[in-house]
Design a protein around this motif. Structure first.
Motif, PDB file in Angstrom:
ATOM      1  N   ARG A   1       0.815  -1.209   0.000  1.00 19.87           N
ATOM      2  CA  ARG A   1       0.000   0.000   0.000  1.00 19.87           C
ATOM      3  C   ARG A   1       0.853   1.265   0.000  1.00 19.87           C
ATOM      4  O   ARG A   1       0.347   2.361  -0.186  1.00 19.87           O
ATOM      5  CB  ARG A   1      -0.935   0.003   1.218  1.00 19.87           C
TER       6      ARG A   1
ATOM      7  N   GLU B   1      -1.552   3.198  -2.094  1.00 18.25           N
ATOM      8  CA  GLU B   1      -2.265   4.393  -1.640  1.00 18.25           C
ATOM      9  C   GLU B   1      -1.337   5.578  -1.409  1.00 18.25           C
ATOM     10  O   GLU B   1      -1.766   6.731  -1.465  1.00 18.25           O
ATOM     11  CB  GLU B   1      -3.010   4.081  -0.333  1.00 18.25           C
ATOM     12  N   ARG B   2      -0.078   5.319  -1.107  1.00 22.75           N
ATOM     13  CA  ARG B   2       0.875   6.390  -0.839  1.00 22.75           C
ATOM     14  C   ARG B   2       2.153   6.156  -1.626  1.00 22.75           C
ATOM     15  O   ARG B   2       2.755   5.082  -1.572  1.00 22.75           O
ATOM     16  CB  ARG B   2       1.210   6.467   0.656  1.00 22.75           C
TER      17      ARG B   2
ATOM     18  N   ARG C   1      -3.270  13.763  -3.252  1.00 23.65           N
ATOM     19  CA  ARG C   1      -3.679  13.022  -2.051  1.00 23.65           C
ATOM     20  C   ARG C   1      -2.883  11.729  -1.864  1.00 23.65           C
ATOM     21  O   ARG C   1      -2.852  11.173  -0.768  1.00 23.65           O
ATOM     22  CB  ARG C   1      -5.178  12.697  -2.107  1.00 23.65           C
ATOM     23  N   HIS C   2      -2.237  11.271  -2.930  1.00 25.77           N
ATOM     24  CA  HIS C   2      -1.502  10.007  -2.861  1.00 25.77           C
ATOM     25  C   HIS C   2       0.007  10.192  -2.648  1.00 25.77           C
ATOM     26  O   HIS C   2       0.716   9.193  -2.471  1.00 25.77           O
ATOM     27  CB  HIS C   2      -1.720   9.200  -4.148  1.00 25.77           C
ATOM     28  N   CYS C   3       0.498  11.420  -2.671  1.00 29.35           N
ATOM     29  CA  CYS C   3       1.946  11.636  -2.699  1.00 29.35           C
ATOM     30  C   CYS C   3       2.486  12.246  -1.417  1.00 29.35           C
ATOM     31  O   CYS C   3       1.863  13.125  -0.810  1.00 29.35           O
ATOM     32  CB  CYS C   3       2.319  12.525  -3.890  1.00 29.35           C
TER      33      CYS C   3
END
Length: 576
Positions: free
Chosen positions: A17, A179-180, A218-220
């Protein structure tokens, strides 16, 4: 870690994730895939993530030719050789292929896998990208050969491979649930561009929109490690257009706010929901440099198991069982009998002194106070600050107590000033002959760092404030009971309790100063602290000196580690 996030992690234990991108990662002592502190930090981060069983995957480049092997002649002149290593001895090749477009050419990539195993059995896979494939053009095959080699053109193409090629490779390997995306320094800043392409396609947009930017942001996550402007990569628009060869480049200028130059740090700042510096002071400096951005701080750490020497590992195993799984329990080191702490230190010190004498023939004495200084030879790190007054050093050694200094460090091949700094240290060695023994160990690397940070009595650090983002070598020393004698900059502002965990050189600077007078004041303060505090304490109050050693482990070793650091990233960056 929150219970909700732990449950989520447990439910996806086999699916990554979090993706961690870094241009260099120190994975194994015999793999030259790192140059120094940034790569060591990345490796320690991944080792801690494996200890905590985080669902993480990491991406870097293969670096077939490494950084460089350093040779030093009798006068300290540095020359460089390529580092040769057998990739197949360490890594597993995967059959999947990915590709990136560079100058309208398709550059094919393969991935080699290295598994980092944690103390609890967790595994973080690391994928090392390799462009050395027969189907690529000859120049393209070399893009993953040299770490920080070549010119701006080569560097930008490498960053395309890392950031954009890395995302492509993760998809090819089946990692679709990430996600990240964590960018460790600006070298990976093209990563969000690949995510923007994916997002625009999913949304049915024919060009990147602000809505796409908000989704990708939002993912970085972005961590920057330098307060030095020259440390932030900048590429002219013409080169960006040439290398990316993309019709939408001009449209992206509107969204991502760049003009004649693309600053990779600004690119990452604009496309990350969480940004941090690597010490509290570093974040303050960054907020002045990039005032329009919200920048947090997570102070660096080191992987405790990796950097604790065998004698101290045995000591901790006996008195603080479970310290590997919970580094915070090292605070109980205060209960270990002082003589046992000294015996462990003496073993580590003798190993280092034996190595130094074999390599340099300096004839160092294991009974003498030994000072260590090892880091990249950049002028702002001021490795020769202690030599501003040769006569003062002679007087301290002759009148207060003998001391000896062990140096190590590489200058970047294109940094002539850094190379000259090494030569000045050699000149000081000759000038102090008969008073202070000085050794300069060539080819500073991971195993040598382990020897030095464990085996010296005092760790010296003299950067020019506020240019030390964090520093981690003093943290490694702390795990082995070696106190720091350091300028108040980077992590040491947080770690220094005067006379308890070590000693400060001078006062905390209240303003940025680059004047020659600053170095003169710092050198005078260093001499005073050596003459009046450190040398007398070592020779005449050994019990008190060992007490400082124990507090160094209990207070700094228990906190400035990647176990704490990774948990801060989880709570601050990964679950929000």
């Amino acid at each position: 870690m929150s219970q909700q996030f732990k449950i989520e992690l447990d439910s996806v234990r086999d699916e990554a994730r979090i993706a961690y991108f870094s241009m260099e990662i120190a994975l194994h002592p015999a793999m030259p895939t790192y140059s120094g502190g940034l790569g060591i930090l990345a490796g320690d981060m991944i080792r801690a993530a494996a200890d905590r069983e985080l669902p993480m995957v990491a991406v870097t480049l293969l670096h077939r030719k490494g950084y460089f092997y350093q040779r030093l002649d009798s006068g300290g002149m540095q020359t460089e050789d390529s580092v040769e290593w057998v990739v197949e001895d360490f890594l597993q090749e995967f059959p999947q292929r990915a590709a990136v477009s560079i100058e309208n050419r398709t550059v094919h990539l393969r991935a080699w896998r290295y598994e980092v195993r944690g103390c609890t059995g967790g595994i973080v896979p690391v994928y090392l990208l390799d462009s050395d494939l027969a189907e690529n053009a000859e120049w393209d095959r070399s893009l993953t050969h040299w770490l920080y080699g070549g010119d701006q053109h080569y560097r930008l193409c490498q960053e395309v491979v890392l950031g954009m090629g890395g995302v492509s490779m993760l998809r090819a390997l089946g990692h679709h649930g990430i996600e990240r995306f964590h960018m460790n320094e600006g070298h990976a800043s093209l990563l969000p561009i690949a995510l923007l392409d994916e997002q625009a396609e999913r949304a049915g947009h024919d060009r990147v929109t602000q809505e796409d930017v908000e989704v990708v942001r939002r993912h970085c996550v972005f961590t920057t490690h330098t307060p030095v402007p020259a440390g932030h990569d900048r590429f002219p628009s013409e080169l960006i257009n040439q290398v990316l060869g993309r019709v939408e480049t001009e449209a992206m200028k509107e969204v991502l706010l760049w003009d004649d130059y693309l600053n990779m740090t600004y690119l990452a700042l604009n496309l990350s929901h969480y940004v941090n510096g690597v010490a509290k002071k570093h974040a303050e400096v960054l907020r002045q440099m990039f005032a329009q951005y919200r920048i947090d701080s997570i102070t660096n750490g080191v992987h405790a198991t990796t950097w604790t020497s065998p004698p101290f590992q045995a000591l901790f195993d006996q008195h603080v069982p479970g310290w590997r799984e919970d580094n915070f329990t090292l605070r109980y080191v205060l209960g270990i009998p002082p003589q046992e702490v000294w015996q462990a230190h003496d073993q580590a010190k003798r190993q280092l002194i034996d190595h130094v004498n074999r390599v340099t023939n300096v004839g160092m004495d294991a009974q003498d106070l030994t000072i260590g200084f090892a880091r990249r030879d950049a002028t702002y790190k001021r490795g020769d600050l202690i030599f501003r007054d040769i006569e003062r050093l002679k007087a301290i050694s002759a009148g207060v107590g003998r001391f000896q200094i062990i140096y190590a460090g590489k200058a970047h091949p294109q940094d002539q000033q850094g190379k000259e700094l090494i030569q000045r240290i050699y000149q000081a060695r000759d000038a102090l002959r008969g008073y202070v023994k000085i050794a300069y160990l060539p080819n500073y690397d991971w195993p040598l760092a382990q020897l030095m940070t464990a085996g010296v009595d005092i760790w010296l650090n003299t950067p020019q404030p506020p240019l030390e983002a964090s520093g981690t070598s003093g943290m490694k020393a702390a795990l082995n009971g070696v106190p720091s004698l350091s300028i108040l900059d980077g992590w040491w502002i947080e770690g220094c309790i005067e006379g308890v965990t070590g000693w400060a050189i001078g006062e905390l600077p209240t303003s940025v100063s680059f004047e020659e007078e600053r170095s003169a004041r710092d050198a005078a303060a260093l001499y005073d602290k050596l003459e009046q505090v450190v040398v007398p304490l070592f020779y005449h109050d050994r019990e008190r000196f060992i007490d400082v050693m124990r507090h160094t482990i209990a207070l700094n070793g228990s906190f400035f580690n990647t176990q704490r650091m990774v948990l801060q990233y989880v709570t601050k960056a990964y679950i929000h």
